[in-house]
Design an enzyme around this catalytic site. Structure first.
Site, mmCIF file in Angstrom:
data_model
loop_
_atom_site.group_PDB
_atom_site.id
_atom_site.type_symbol
_atom_site.label_atom_id
_atom_site.label_comp_id
_atom_site.label_asym_id
_atom_site.label_seq_id
_atom_site.Cartn_x
_atom_site.Cartn_y
_atom_site.Cartn_z
ATOM 1 N N ARG A 1 29.762 -29.902 -28.406
ATOM 2 C CA ARG A 1 31.041 -29.511 -27.840
ATOM 3 C C ARG A 1 31.444 -30.487 -26.738
ATOM 4 O O ARG A 1 30.727 -31.442 -26.456
ATOM 5 C CB ARG A 1 30.976 -28.090 -27.282
ATOM 6 C CG ARG A 1 29.931 -27.847 -26.220
ATOM 7 C CD ARG A 1 29.770 -26.350 -25.977
ATOM 8 N NE ARG A 1 28.767 -26.036 -24.980
ATOM 9 C CZ ARG A 1 28.252 -24.815 -24.803
ATOM 10 N NH1 ARG A 1 28.650 -23.814 -25.563
ATOM 11 N NH2 ARG A 1 27.348 -24.593 -23.873
ATOM 12 N N TRP B 1 32.349 -46.878 -29.388
ATOM 13 C CA TRP B 1 33.140 -46.858 -30.624
ATOM 14 C C TRP B 1 33.720 -48.232 -30.923
ATOM 15 O O TRP B 1 33.839 -48.624 -32.093
ATOM 16 C CB TRP B 1 34.239 -45.809 -30.524
ATOM 17 C CG TRP B 1 33.731 -44.423 -30.725
ATOM 18 C CD1 TRP B 1 33.634 -43.422 -29.796
ATOM 19 C CD2 TRP B 1 33.202 -43.875 -31.933
ATOM 20 N NE1 TRP B 1 33.083 -42.289 -30.371
ATOM 21 C CE2 TRP B 1 32.813 -42.547 -31.669
ATOM 22 C CE3 TRP B 1 33.017 -44.381 -33.222
ATOM 23 C CZ2 TRP B 1 32.263 -41.719 -32.643
ATOM 24 C CZ3 TRP B 1 32.466 -43.558 -34.199
ATOM 25 C CH2 TRP B 1 32.088 -42.247 -33.896
ATOM 26 N N CYS C 1 25.855 -35.842 -26.455
ATOM 27 C CA CYS C 1 26.628 -36.676 -27.388
ATOM 28 C C CYS C 1 25.694 -37.567 -28.199
ATOM 29 O O CYS C 1 25.889 -37.768 -29.399
ATOM 30 C CB CYS C 1 27.634 -37.538 -26.634
ATOM 31 S SG CYS C 1 28.729 -36.635 -25.524
ATOM 32 N N ARG D 1 44.633 -36.037 -29.618
ATOM 33 C CA ARG D 1 43.772 -36.886 -30.439
ATOM 34 C C ARG D 1 44.320 -37.146 -31.840
ATOM 35 O O ARG D 1 43.973 -38.153 -32.470
ATOM 36 C CB ARG D 1 42.375 -36.261 -30.552
ATOM 37 C CG ARG D 1 41.603 -36.234 -29.237
ATOM 38 C CD ARG D 1 40.294 -35.473 -29.369
ATOM 39 N NE ARG D 1 39.614 -35.305 -28.100
ATOM 40 C CZ ARG D 1 38.594 -36.066 -27.682
ATOM 41 N NH1 ARG D 1 38.161 -37.056 -28.428
ATOM 42 N NH2 ARG D 1 38.025 -35.825 -26.510
ATOM 43 N N CYS E 1 25.853 -39.988 -22.708
ATOM 44 C CA CYS E 1 25.749 -38.530 -22.602
ATOM 45 C C CYS E 1 24.653 -38.042 -23.542
ATOM 46 O O CYS E 1 24.676 -38.328 -24.740
ATOM 47 C CB CYS E 1 27.098 -37.915 -22.960
ATOM 48 S SG CYS E 1 27.057 -36.193 -23.470
#
Length: 488
Positions: A207, A220, A417, A307, A414
């Protein structure tokens, strides 16, 4: 009666002349009298549904399946079953090393909120059959094991009961040696590493964590720019780390993409689909209110719009969401292809609890039956189908690019993540390994392990949980549609 009616109409006409559309609109259409803010909210909801979600329809590129069929199949058949499966003990505990340093640049990021941290699972909570070190060997005979000591004594033969024949023991030993030599699409964790820890995925859900900004974009950007077969002269739309391109709407990028061979085009769409799926999870499980020590999580329509909205992404949102469906088809196809591997009687998803193991196996086979019945699978035979030497070179390049992406996951700052990024990348890598091992799967021996193809426990857990995440993403898209309609 007529006199009173005529008098009333005259009054209304006079009011309309005096006050214009306000009175007439309020009297005749209550919705027209909304405040400017309410009208703006409705317009926003309408425009979003008519953009990225409204255009999310029809047949997908590079395959013969339509989005509506996937929605029905997933939301009514697969999603409920997947939720039950990933809640079982075998799929709930995932062993991962979150302490490996980034091999490409120094990590300089920090989590924005405490929910970024991952809570490892105490050894005492791990089922005995899982923590025995019995990572990739499965046998009904293993159910005779009753405690950790016996598991450790049997470790070399994968916790196989001594009643097995010498031939079977040799097969398992060969299997173990083959594990080390086998080519993988992902770098698998060394599960014996002292830094590897078991994580209870149910207690560490994926989340929103607040992880964003330059550090997240660098991850990314490295994935897209350095590993998707793209020359630096071609700029991705909406890339904040690329030089400004003025009014460039990304058409140059898509012309370049369509000019690629199928394999390289598929690679980009898989990564884009994974990125979209992760973003949907963050929108669906967003921090709505920190509360008094008890945070409230739920769907955030504003974040979803930011997004994926057509205006906010200059029309890119729909393309990204379609890539999610494409990725879903790829992993769905992998599940249908690997079914024979698990349908063999001696394959047992071992936790040490025979009743639990039986229920898990039965549920997994039920899911495989559903995947095999799906009528519009992606045809992977069209990939790497050209000249033999060129196809082999391209396949190896494909594999190495993807393996490099799995290493980039070690650069995610993170912890939570990184956990879910690693798991989902590894799951996709396992799906690709399955799709490109068709001959080995067809030649699997019925009653003994195979040297040609096998899956580790880590790969199996990642494969099913990754597909579970995609299934959840498509279900959440349906939920966002409903929320947008409710706003109107």
């Amino acid at each position: 009666m007529v006199k009173h009616t005529t008098h009333l109409c005259g009054v209304l006409f006079l009011l309309c002349l005096l006050f214009g559309d306000f009175v007439f609109g309020w009297f005749h259409y209550g919705s027209q009298g909304k405040t400017q803010q309410q009208q703006q909210q409705q317009h926003t909801a309408d425009s979003l549904e008519q953009s990225c979600l409204c255009h999310l329809t029809g047949v997908l590129d590079d395959c013969f399946c339509d989005i509506e069929s996937i929605d029905v199949f997933n939301n009514f058949k697969i999603f409920p079953l997947m939720q039950k499966l990933i809640d079982r003990d075998f799929f709930r505990y995932y062993r991962v090393n979150l302490k490996r340093p980034c091999p490409f640049w120094p990590d300089d990021s920090h989590c924005a909120i405490k929910d970024c941290q991952v809570e490892p699972c105490p050894e005492s909570k791990i089922p005995v059959g899982i923590k025995s070190g019995n990572y990739n060997k499965y046998s009904q005979a293993a159910n005779t094991i009753r405690d950790i000591k016996e598991c450790e004594q049997a470790h070399e033969l994968g916790a196989i009961n001594s009643t097995l024949s010498n031939q079977s023991k040799e097969a398992f030993e060969d299997w173990a040696h083959h594990d080390d030599a086998q080519d993988h699409f992902c770098g698998l964790d060394d599960e014996t590493s002292p830094d590897a820890e078991y994580v209870d995925l149910r207690l560490n859900p994926e989340r929103y964590t607040g992880y964003k900004g330059p550090s997240a974009w660098r991850v990314w950007n490295s994935i897209y720019e350095e590993n998707c077969f793209k020359p630096r002269s071609v700029y991705r739309p909406l890339n904040p780390l690329a030089p400004s391109r003025g009014d460039d709407d990304g058409e140059g990028f898509y012309k370049w993409l369509e000019g690629l061979c199928l394999e390289k085009r598929v690679f980009y769409r898989l990564i884009s689909g994974l990125h979209s799926s992760i973003n949907i999870h963050l929108c669906a499980e967003n921090l709505l209110d920190e509360g008094w020590g008890k945070p409230i999580w739920g769907p955030n329509v504003h974040e979803f719009r930011r997004r994926f909205g057509s205006a906010e992404t200059k029309g890119e949102g729909t393309r990204w969401l379609k890539n999610l469906y494409f990725l879903y088809l790829i992993e769905l196809r992998a599940l249908s292809k690997v079914a024979p591997y698990f349908e063999r009687a001696f394959i047992n998803l071992y936790t040490g609890n025979s009743q639990e193991d039986s229920i898990t196996k039965e549920l997994l086979l039920l899911i495989f039956n559903e995947t095999k019945a799906f009528p519009m699978h992606f045809d992977e035979s069209s990939m790497f189908a050209g000249h033999k030497m060129e196809a082999k070179r391209l396949k190896e390049e494909f594999r190495l690019h993807f393996k490099n992406i799995s290493r980039i996951m070690d650069c995610v700052g993170c912890s939570k993540c990184r956990l879910w990024g690693t798991l989902q990348t590894q799951g996709l890598g396992t799906a690709l390994k399955i799709l490109f091992s068709e001959k080995e799967i067809k030649n699997l021996p019925e009653n003994s392990p195979s040297k040609g193809f096998q899956l580790t426990r880590q790969e199996i857990v990642a494969l099913l949980n990754a597909f579970g995440r995609l299934s959840t993403s498509i279900k959440e898209l349906h939920n966002f549609r409903t929320l947008l309609k409710d706003q109107r």
